[in-house]
Design a protein around this motif. Sequence first.
Motif, short mmCIF file in Angstrom:
data_model
loop_
_atom_site.label_atom_id
_atom_site.label_comp_id
_atom_site.label_asym_id
_atom_site.label_seq_id
_atom_site.Cartn_x
_atom_site.Cartn_y
_atom_site.Cartn_z
N ALA A 168 0.84 -1.21 0.00
CA ALA A 168 0.00 0.00 0.00
C ALA A 168 0.87 1.25 0.00
O ALA A 168 0.61 2.20 -0.74
N ALA A 169 1.92 1.26 0.81
CA ALA A 169 2.82 2.41 0.86
C ALA A 169 3.51 2.62 -0.48
O ALA A 169 3.57 3.75 -0.99
N ILE A 170 4.00 1.55 -1.08
CA ILE A 170 4.66 1.66 -2.38
C ILE A 170 3.69 2.13 -3.44
O ILE A 170 4.00 3.02 -4.25
N GLY A 171 2.50 1.55 -3.46
CA GLY A 171 1.50 1.94 -4.44
C GLY A 171 1.08 3.39 -4.31
O GLY A 171 0.99 4.11 -5.31
N LEU A 172 0.85 3.85 -3.10
CA LEU A 172 0.47 5.24 -2.89
C LEU A 172 1.61 6.20 -3.23
O LEU A 172 1.39 7.27 -3.82
N LEU A 173 2.84 5.83 -2.87
CA LEU A 173 3.99 6.67 -3.22
C LEU A 173 4.14 6.79 -4.73
O LEU A 173 4.34 7.89 -5.26
N LEU A 174 4.04 5.67 -5.44
CA LEU A 174 4.15 5.71 -6.89
C LEU A 174 3.02 6.53 -7.51
O LEU A 174 3.26 7.29 -8.46
N ALA A 175 1.81 6.36 -6.99
CA ALA A 175 0.69 7.15 -7.51
C ALA A 175 0.94 8.63 -7.29
O ALA A 175 0.67 9.45 -8.16
N ILE A 227 -13.08 -7.13 -9.01
CA ILE A 227 -13.25 -6.89 -7.57
C ILE A 227 -12.06 -6.14 -6.99
O ILE A 227 -12.21 -5.24 -6.17
N GLY A 228 -10.85 -6.50 -7.40
CA GLY A 228 -9.66 -5.82 -6.89
C GLY A 228 -9.66 -4.34 -7.24
O GLY A 228 -9.31 -3.50 -6.41
N LEU A 229 -10.08 -4.01 -8.45
CA LEU A 229 -10.14 -2.61 -8.86
C LEU A 229 -11.20 -1.85 -8.08
O LEU A 229 -10.96 -0.73 -7.62
N VAL A 230 -12.36 -2.47 -7.92
CA VAL A 230 -13.44 -1.82 -7.17
C VAL A 230 -13.02 -1.60 -5.72
O VAL A 230 -13.22 -0.52 -5.16
N THR A 231 -12.43 -2.61 -5.12
CA THR A 231 -11.98 -2.51 -3.74
C THR A 231 -10.90 -1.43 -3.59
O THR A 231 -10.91 -0.65 -2.64
N THR A 232 -9.98 -1.38 -4.54
CA THR A 232 -8.92 -0.37 -4.50
C THR A 232 -9.52 1.03 -4.61
O THR A 232 -9.12 1.94 -3.87
N LEU A 233 -10.47 1.22 -5.52
CA LEU A 233 -11.11 2.52 -5.67
C LEU A 233 -11.82 2.94 -4.39
O LEU A 233 -11.66 4.07 -3.92
N LEU A 257 -5.73 2.22 -10.91
CA LEU A 257 -5.02 1.20 -11.69
C LEU A 257 -3.61 0.96 -11.16
O LEU A 257 -3.20 -0.19 -10.98
N LEU A 258 -2.88 2.04 -10.90
CA LEU A 258 -1.50 1.89 -10.45
C LEU A 258 -1.42 1.24 -9.07
O LEU A 258 -0.64 0.30 -8.86
N VAL A 259 -2.23 1.70 -8.13
CA VAL A 259 -2.19 1.13 -6.78
C VAL A 259 -2.65 -0.33 -6.81
O VAL A 259 -2.08 -1.19 -6.14
#
Length: 133
Positions: free
Chosen positions: A15-22, A69-75, A101-103
């Motif tokens: 989550a930290a990596i994904g949010l940092l990259l976003a 489901i993963g995309l919906v949950t991430t959003l 998408l990125l996260v």
Amino acid sequence: MIRFLIHILINLATAAIGLLLAGWIVPGVVLQPTGFVVAVVVFALAQGVLGPFVFNVARQYASAILGGIGLVTTLIALVIASMFDGGLEISGFMAWVGATLLVWIVTALGGWILGWLFITRRLGKGKGSKVAQ
């Protein structure tokens, strides 16, 4: 218990990596250093709790979206994390799409890779050596 703790650490790390990259790559996504840890914890917690819930709702009422489901949950987790002031701000439709998408990609791939690396390889060796004794 150790596997559970490793799963939590993997979820927080991805989550930290994904949010940092976003925050670095997607225009319209802003991370504030003071609220970054809160954003990561809220996002990871929301994603972990919402995953099974969204899956069950989709299975009952909209089985056509089960693959997403993963995309919906991430959003949804991004929406919840952005509600806390001073951490994560996302503005604009394309920023929401890009961040989702990125996260999602980072958390999915990171979860699989780190899960395999730490749980299957590392803990698997420990179990195999105990059986051999």
